[in-house]
Design a protein around this motif. Structure first.
Motif, PDB file in Angstrom:
ATOM      1  N   VAL A 259       0.845  -1.188   0.000  1.00  0.00           N
ATOM      2  CA  VAL A 259       0.000   0.000   0.000  1.00  0.00           C
ATOM      3  C   VAL A 259       0.885   1.244   0.000  1.00  0.00           C
ATOM      4  CG1 VAL A 259      -0.148   0.050   2.526  1.00  0.00           C
ATOM      5  CG2 VAL A 259      -1.961   1.117   1.154  1.00  0.00           C
ATOM      6  N   SER A 260       0.380   2.322  -0.602  1.00  0.00           N
ATOM      7  CA  SER A 260       1.112   3.593  -0.579  1.00  0.00           C
ATOM      8  C   SER A 260       0.659   4.416   0.616  1.00  0.00           C
ATOM      9  CB  SER A 260       0.871   4.377  -1.874  1.00  0.00           C
ATOM     10  OG  SER A 260      -0.480   4.812  -1.943  1.00  0.00           O
ATOM     11  N   ASP A 261       1.477   5.389   0.988  1.00  0.00           N
ATOM     12  CA  ASP A 261       1.115   6.244   2.123  1.00  0.00           C
ATOM     13  C   ASP A 261       0.231   7.413   1.698  1.00  0.00           C
ATOM     14  OD1 ASP A 261       3.152   7.464   0.682  1.00  0.00           O
ATOM     15  OD2 ASP A 261       3.994   8.461   2.447  1.00  0.00           O
ATOM     16  N   LEU A 262       0.049   7.576   0.382  1.00  0.00           N
ATOM     17  CA  LEU A 262      -0.745   8.695  -0.124  1.00  0.00           C
ATOM     18  C   LEU A 262      -1.882   8.183  -0.994  1.00  0.00           C
ATOM     19  CD1 LEU A 262       2.145  11.106  -1.209  1.00  0.00           C
ATOM     20  CD2 LEU A 262       0.872  11.130   0.957  1.00  0.00           C
ATOM     21  N   SER A 263      -2.920   9.010  -1.100  1.00  0.00           N
ATOM     22  CA  SER A 263      -4.010   8.701  -2.028  1.00  0.00           C
ATOM     23  C   SER A 263      -3.757   9.330  -3.388  1.00  0.00           C
ATOM     24  CB  SER A 263      -5.343   9.214  -1.472  1.00  0.00           C
ATOM     25  OG  SER A 263      -5.664   8.561  -0.274  1.00  0.00           O
ATOM     26  N   SER A 264      -2.947  10.385  -3.412  1.00  0.00           N
ATOM     27  CA  SER A 264      -2.550  11.049  -4.651  1.00  0.00           C
ATOM     28  C   SER A 264      -1.249  11.784  -4.378  1.00  0.00           C
ATOM     29  CB  SER A 264      -3.632  12.017  -5.132  1.00  0.00           C
ATOM     30  OG  SER A 264      -3.809  13.061  -4.185  1.00  0.00           O
ATOM     31  N   ALA A 265      -0.578  12.181  -5.452  1.00  0.00           N
ATOM     32  CA  ALA A 265       0.696  12.877  -5.286  1.00  0.00           C
ATOM     33  C   ALA A 265       0.877  13.849  -6.432  1.00  0.00           C
ATOM     34  CB  ALA A 265       1.838  11.872  -5.247  1.00  0.00           C
ATOM     35  N   THR A 266       1.866  14.701  -6.273  1.00  0.00           N
ATOM     36  CA  THR A 266       2.242  15.614  -7.351  1.00  0.00           C
ATOM     37  C   THR A 266       3.626  15.229  -7.850  1.00  0.00           C
ATOM     38  OG1 THR A 266       3.149  17.167  -5.749  1.00  0.00           O
ATOM     39  CG2 THR A 266       0.862  17.503  -6.429  1.00  0.00           C
ATOM     40  N   ILE A 267       3.946  15.702  -9.046  1.00  0.00           N
ATOM     41  CA  ILE A 267       5.255  15.388  -9.629  1.00  0.00           C
ATOM     42  C   ILE A 267       6.356  15.821  -8.661  1.00  0.00           C
ATOM     43  CG2 ILE A 267       6.856  15.993 -11.481  1.00  0.00           C
ATOM     44  CD1 ILE A 267       4.468  16.184 -13.356  1.00  0.00           C
ATOM     45  N   GLY A 268       7.304  14.900  -8.423  1.00  0.00           N
ATOM     46  CA  GLY A 268       8.431  15.193  -7.541  1.00  0.00           C
ATOM     47  C   GLY A 268       8.175  14.887  -6.088  1.00  0.00           C
ATOM     48  N   GLN A 269       6.927  14.624  -5.726  1.00  0.00           N
ATOM     49  CA  GLN A 269       6.616  14.309  -4.332  1.00  0.00           C
ATOM     50  C   GLN A 269       6.924  12.834  -4.058  1.00  0.00           C
ATOM     51  OE1 GLN A 269       2.499  14.948  -3.287  1.00  0.00           O
ATOM     52  NE2 GLN A 269       2.874  14.687  -1.090  1.00  0.00           N
ATOM     53  N   GLU A 270       7.583  12.538  -2.937  1.00  0.00           N
ATOM     54  CA  GLU A 270       7.935  11.160  -2.607  1.00  0.00           C
ATOM     55  C   GLU A 270       6.704  10.381  -2.151  1.00  0.00           C
ATOM     56  OE1 GLU A 270      11.093  11.124   0.241  1.00  0.00           O
ATOM     57  OE2 GLU A 270      12.643  11.355  -1.296  1.00  0.00           O
ATOM     58  N   VAL A 271       6.553   9.191  -2.743  1.00  0.00           N
ATOM     59  CA  VAL A 271       5.484   8.269  -2.369  1.00  0.00           C
ATOM     60  C   VAL A 271       6.145   7.025  -1.756  1.00  0.00           C
ATOM     61  CG1 VAL A 271       3.538   6.892  -3.163  1.00  0.00           C
ATOM     62  CG2 VAL A 271       4.057   9.096  -4.263  1.00  0.00           C
ATOM     63  N   THR A 272       5.684   6.627  -0.598  1.00  0.00           N
ATOM     64  CA  THR A 272       6.256   5.458   0.084  1.00  0.00           C
ATOM     65  C   THR A 272       5.321   4.264  -0.075  1.00  0.00           C
ATOM     66  OG1 THR A 272       7.390   6.842   1.711  1.00  0.00           O
ATOM     67  CG2 THR A 272       7.050   4.516   2.281  1.00  0.00           C
ATOM     68  N   TRP A 273       5.841   3.225  -0.718  1.00  0.00           N
ATOM     69  CA  TRP A 273       5.095   1.968  -0.883  1.00  0.00           C
ATOM     70  C   TRP A 273       5.627   0.967   0.152  1.00  0.00           C
ATOM     71  CZ3 TRP A 273       1.143   1.838  -4.384  1.00  0.00           C
ATOM     72  CH2 TRP A 273       1.129   2.820  -5.381  1.00  0.00           C
ATOM     73  N   THR A 274       4.721   0.375   0.917  1.00  0.00           N
ATOM     74  CA  THR A 274       5.114  -0.545   1.999  1.00  0.00           C
ATOM     75  C   THR A 274       4.449  -1.901   1.792  1.00  0.00           C
ATOM     76  OG1 THR A 274       5.321   1.301   3.542  1.00  0.00           O
ATOM     77  CG2 THR A 274       5.152  -0.914   4.490  1.00  0.00           C
ATOM     78  N   ALA A 275       5.267  -2.959   1.921  1.00  0.00           N
ATOM     79  CA  ALA A 275       4.766  -4.329   1.743  1.00  0.00           C
ATOM     80  C   ALA A 275       4.674  -5.039   3.084  1.00  0.00           C
ATOM     81  CB  ALA A 275       5.691  -5.109   0.816  1.00  0.00           C
ATOM     82  N   THR A 276       3.746  -5.974   3.181  1.00  0.00           N
ATOM     83  CA  THR A 276       3.661  -6.875   4.334  1.00  0.00           C
ATOM     84  C   THR A 276       3.694  -8.309   3.816  1.00  0.00           C
ATOM     85  OG1 THR A 276       1.237  -6.827   4.278  1.00  0.00           O
ATOM     86  CG2 THR A 276       2.340  -5.243   5.719  1.00  0.00           C
ATOM     87  N   ALA A 277       4.403  -9.181   4.562  1.00  0.00           N
ATOM     88  CA  ALA A 277       4.525 -10.589   4.160  1.00  0.00           C
ATOM     89  C   ALA A 277       4.738 -11.436   5.404  1.00  0.00           C
ATOM     90  CB  ALA A 277       5.693 -10.771   3.188  1.00  0.00           C
ATOM     91  N   SER A 278       4.436 -12.710   5.303  1.00  0.00           N
ATOM     92  CA  SER A 278       4.662 -13.644   6.406  1.00  0.00           C
ATOM     93  C   SER A 278       4.893 -15.033   5.836  1.00  0.00           C
ATOM     94  CB  SER A 278       3.466 -13.655   7.370  1.00  0.00           C
ATOM     95  OG  SER A 278       2.295 -14.099   6.694  1.00  0.00           O
ATOM     96  N   GLY A 279       5.368 -15.941   6.722  1.00  0.00           N
ATOM     97  CA  GLY A 279       5.651 -17.307   6.295  1.00  0.00           C
ATOM     98  C   GLY A 279       7.054 -17.436   5.746  1.00  0.00           C
TER      99      GLY A 279
END
Length: 350
Positions: A259-279
């Motif tokens: 999931v990303s930390d933002l719902s929308s962004a502008t050019i040049g703005q940092e978007v953080t994508w975070t994954a979750t996993a197990s097993g």
């Protein structure tokens, strides 16, 4: 007057070969000799090169005289002893005056062999089963696995019949402080001398939490049932089991998401994508791919987009054993499947 030629001295010497008994180093023979026309009457001798050169064997004699007689219980070491018959410093056998003597041999009795010290009993030809493996060295909780290994008959005879091979499980690494579990006992053979055979266990499924620190160990024991009892008469029954092989048991892969930390962004703005996993077996490796992204790594993954538009992202995960954990299409903070990226707004002074 007629002058007669002096009679020619000659001699004979004999002794039968002998057989050395089990666990003995020598045997005995009886020597028989006769000197015809001795130059020195009563001066004949039998000598030997054993235990040292010039050893006097006769006299004394058992029967007869120094020139014609017998001597019994003469020791013959493994493998032979040489004897000489002398009179007047002449060696008479096989021909005078420098005969090379006779050789009496001593051999081990049937069923024995010389071991450098004595005639020891020959080993009985028997099979000797040893095991190697097993594999694999990793497994996953709730996923059936079959173990395999190699059983070899390194003995000198066939097993003659089939036999069971036991796959044994310990809940600890290296078979230490174990709770033993029988995986299975499966039949193989018969095996000829020097012949290997690949053997496999029945299917086995690990349970969650079964192994200490997620590591169990497995070994293969040839000619053993689940009670550690065999049926083949072997030359060595203490080498049937392989070494313990550690098996890393991973939890079953859980669901993965991103999931990303933002719902929308502008050019040049940092978007953080975070994954979750197990097993599986952490730590994990992450691969990110999507709009304007190819082969990104790490978690979280940060991206500053340089163009506007709808941006999609996907992610895949593998564990430390390179086993796939899963993959997912990412969503935004608002749950949308794509992230809108807008042009950077411009402001006009009024």
């Amino acid at each position: 007057m007629t002058v007669s030629a002096a009679p020619v001295m000659s001699g004979t010497l004999s002794g039968p070969n002998c057989t050395i008994a089990l666990n003995a180093s020598s045997c005995t023979t009886t020597l028989t000799w006769n000197v015809t026309n001795p130059e020195v009457v009563g001066g004949s001798q039998v000598t030997s090169s054993y235990p040292s050169a010039g050893t006097v064997v006769t006299p004394p004699v058992t029967t007869g005289t120094a020139d014609s007689g017998t001597k019994s219980s003469v020791t013959i070491p493994y493998s032979s002893r040489t004897f000489y018959l002398y009179n007047n410093a002449k060696s008479l056998v096989p021909t005078s005056p420098s005969g090379g003597g006779i050789v009496v041999t001593a051999t081990c009795t049937s069923g024995t062999s010389w071991n450098g010290t004595l005639c020891a009993e020959d080993p009985v030809s028997q099979p000797d089963l040893v095991a190697n493996g097993p594999s694999p060295s990793s497994a996953t909780v709730d996923t059936p696995v079959t173990f395999s290994g190699l059983v070899t008959n390194q003995g000198s005879a066939s097993t003659g019949s089939s036999f069971l091979n036991f796959f044994q499980l310990s809940t600890s690494a290296g078979g230490g402080n174990p709770v033993f579990t029988a995986i299975s006992a499966n039949s193989a053979g018969p095996l000829a001398a020097g012949t290997p055979a690949n053997v496999s266990s029945s299917s086995y499924t690990f349970a969650s939490g079964q192994c200490s620190a997620n590591t169990c160990s497995v070994r293969l024991c040839a000619d053993n049932n689940m009670s550690m009892s065999g049926t083949i008469a072997e030359s060595d029954n203490n080498n049937n089991c392989s070494l313990w092989v550690n098996v890393a048991v991973s939890d079953a892969p859980g669901p993965v998401s991103c999931v990303s930390d933002l719902s929308s962004a502008t050019i040049g703005q940092e978007v953080t994508w975070t994954a979750t996993a197990s097993g599986g077996t952490p730590p994990y490796s992450y691969s990110w791919n999507g709009t304007d992204v190819s082969g990104g790594t790490g978690n979280p993954y940060v991206k500053a987009y340089t163009t506007s538009g709808q941006k999609s992202m996907s992610m895949s995960v593998t564990d430390s054993l390179l086993a796939p954990i899963g993959s997912a299409n990412c969503v935004t903070a608002s749950g949308a499947s794509t992230l809108p990226v807008y042009k950077t707004p411009t402001y006009k002074e009024i």
